[in-house]
Structure formats: structure tokens, C-alpha cells
Design an enzyme around this catalytic site. Sequence first.
Site, PDB file in Angstrom:
ATOM      1  N   CYS A 189     -29.146 -54.003 -30.868  1.00 56.60           N
ATOM      2  CA  CYS A 189     -28.734 -55.355 -30.500  1.00 56.60           C
ATOM      3  C   CYS A 189     -29.779 -56.390 -30.911  1.00 56.60           C
ATOM      4  CB  CYS A 189     -28.422 -55.503 -29.025  1.00 56.60           C
ATOM      5  SG  CYS A 189     -27.556 -57.063 -28.750  1.00 56.60           S
ATOM      6  N   CYS A 367     -22.179 -59.239 -32.104  1.00 50.68           N
ATOM      7  CA  CYS A 367     -23.291 -59.627 -31.247  1.00 50.68           C
ATOM      8  C   CYS A 367     -22.912 -60.904 -30.501  1.00 50.68           C
ATOM      9  CB  CYS A 367     -24.545 -59.860 -32.089  1.00 50.68           C
ATOM     10  SG  CYS A 367     -25.991 -60.199 -31.084  1.00 50.68           S
TER      11      CYS A 367
END
Length: 438
Positions: A189, A367
Site C-alpha cells: 500500500c 489505492c
Amino acid sequence: MAALQRLRQCHPAGLAISHLHTSSRACAKQHYKMLVLGGGSGGIAMSARMKRIMGAENVAVVEPSETHYYQPIWTLVGAGAKTVASSGRSTASVMPSGVKWVKSKVQEINPDTNTVRTDDGNEISYEYLIVALGLQLHYEKIKGLPEGFDHPKIGSNYSVKTVEKTWKALQNFKEGNAVFTFPNTPVKCAGAPQKIMYLSDAYFRKTGKRARANVVYNTSLPVLFGVKKYADALWEIVKQRDIQVNLRTNLIEVRADKQEAVFENLDKPGETTVIEYEMLHVTPPMGPNLVIKGSPLADEAGWLDVDKENLQHNRYPNVFGIGDCTSLPTSKTGAAVAAQSAILHRTISKTLKNEKPDRKYDGYTSCPLVTSYNTVILAEFDYNGQPLETFPINQAKERRLMYYMKADVMPHLYWHGLLRGLWGGPGPYRKLFHLGMK
């Protein structure tokens, strides 16, 4: 009776008899048609899918942890918007019923003999193997860590042990530098290191402390974000909010007793800068899983060497991979795992029939860039870093709806969709929303 006695030897005393069919310490030599290594998002999702293909009794998952965490929510935990308790559930509750849970740690993989050795010395053989072991966090590669976390004013949203320390540091902030870091390694991430920065900025404004705060983002990358469309939008936000961004700047040491962080200039080797902090959020260096790195399954960098289109191993056709542990050249996120799970399901189904895999993974990843306590820029893109957006709107804009999705819809989709093998990413919806176009 003898079989029951063997089971009793294998299980610790006091374990409920009702759990015997689903969990065990690896005991005598065991063999499974499908062995899944890792009980994270990829491992649980694939074990649920494999159960449907070949029956629960043919599937086993090796996972030592008693608790399964939904890690994407830790961004909000670190900012006080969610509790750490809400991020975890027992591994037993997410393990597909009837699937064998081997509560051990993988110690060695030998694909030449189709065997796996666990840390308690037992050997498990397999016909097919799915590797979903995730990646390794390396706080120890920063001098002064992890012991520095014993001091106040420092936290990290990347570990359940340190995420609440971020919130404490944020609440106790008085005045000075609030510093946020991004390491000089691949990470999972890649948006998370700056999400907590935007949330901290919003918290300082909400509590009247922003005028006394100097918000600094030190990233090893040469860009703010890897996809230009979203990077352009984020540059606008950092300018509007008076956030200082230093590119090619990497954290190498934390002197927690003095509240000092030492950074290296990656463009000028040997040049370092010391910053005094009132709050420090550390994103640790990360690397490949050490078991994979030490096995024949690894590529030169130590990642699981899989085909980027069908997720089958490049040298061992009965081995497959998913998620953060793989060599796939896309951003390592939960959304990527969801899309990969649908492709891998198809690849394995075809392989079992001796047919050629016919669906290709395009590198889809997502994201949700949290930019405040009620806004998100939803970045979605493919292998080429090209936007691959689900909704027929400009997703580079901050939107309240996308925050609601991040905070409330996506966790529900995770627990009840992905982990049950029912959610394979938004691909079909994208086609629908874009009237059949990509």
C-alpha cells in the site's frame, strides 16, 4: 480409537473436540491436493475458492496466527477514526469450514519434492501449492528501531503493535515538526505513508494546532505518487495545505531519546540531514518473505517468481502465487489481491483440466488515498501505471462518497466477499459503468 489417540497427541490439551476437523498442529506426515501457505487475504480467499473446486477435505492452510487483521483500516486507526479492535477477527472465524488449518509457521519449501516443512519439524506434501506468504517488515534496518517505539511521539501504521502509538503521538502533539517517511524499498500500500500525513494535517486543523505544526513528508521516491494523474492532484493538495515534500530522502536512523530522525539524500551519497521531530510516523523498509527468498521458488530479488498474466510459477507449473509475496510488477494492495484471486481461480481451474489458462491479469490495483477525515481520491490503475477507474467520473478529485467506501463499504466487502472467495475485484462493474468499454 487409535486414530483418536493420535489426534489427542497432536492437539494441545483443552482444545475443543468440535475443532478437530478444521485445525491441527502438523502431526504425522500429511498430504493435500491443494496446500495454501499463508492465512492472510490472499490465502484465505484462495482456500475458499479451492474448497468450491475440489472439496474442503482436499485443502489445507498453513498459518500460525490466531488473529486475522484487515490491515487497510490501520490508516484510520492511526488517525483515531477507527479502533484497532475493529480491524481483527479470529483466524478460526475466517477459515473456510472444513478446510484443514495447520497452526504452524512455514520453515522450508521444497518444490522439487512437492513438500513443505513447518517450524515444528513436520513435513506436508502437496499436489498443488498456492503461496500467499506476504512480505517482511524490516524496522530493524533503520538504526534505533524497533526499540525506538518504546519512546513516545513515534508510531507506525504498518504494525498492530505500533499503530495506536501513531494516534497517541498525534493527540499529544504540541508544536514542531510532524514527519512522515517512505522507505527506499518496495512497500505494501504505497499510498499509506502519505494518507496518515493528510489525516494528521486535518487533525491539527480541527484541534487548532496547525499553525504550530510543520508537516513534512520525506520520501525516497522521485515522485509523490507513481501514477501521474493522481500525483498531479496530490501535488495540488500539498501546496494548498502547506505540506513540505522532500523527494529522494530516506530515513536511516531514529534517535528516539532525543526526538531526532536522520535522513540520507539518495541523490548525493554520504549527505545526511538530522530533523528534530515532535511526531514521527515511520514506514519500515520491506522485503520478500525470507522462506521464499531462501527457496528455489524465488526470483533474483527474492520474490515468488510467477507469470505476470496467469500467476502460475515460471518454473514449477503446480505452484501458484498471490499477493504481496509475488514478483508481480504492480502495487501491493488488498484490491490487487482481489483481482488476482479471480484470475488465479480461473488459472487453477484450467490447469486441473490440463487446459491452458485463458484469462490474463492486467495488473489492476487500487489505492484509496485518504486526504482528510471525509475525503478520498480513489486511485485505480494497471501494470502500465494507466488509470483503470471503476466509476464514470474523474476519480482524481477528492470525494466524500469515496471516503465512505474506504471506511465502511470496503471492510464489509473484505470480510464477507473477498475472504469467502466471492469478490474478485470491480472488473465486471467497470464494464457495466463504462457501457462495455474497458
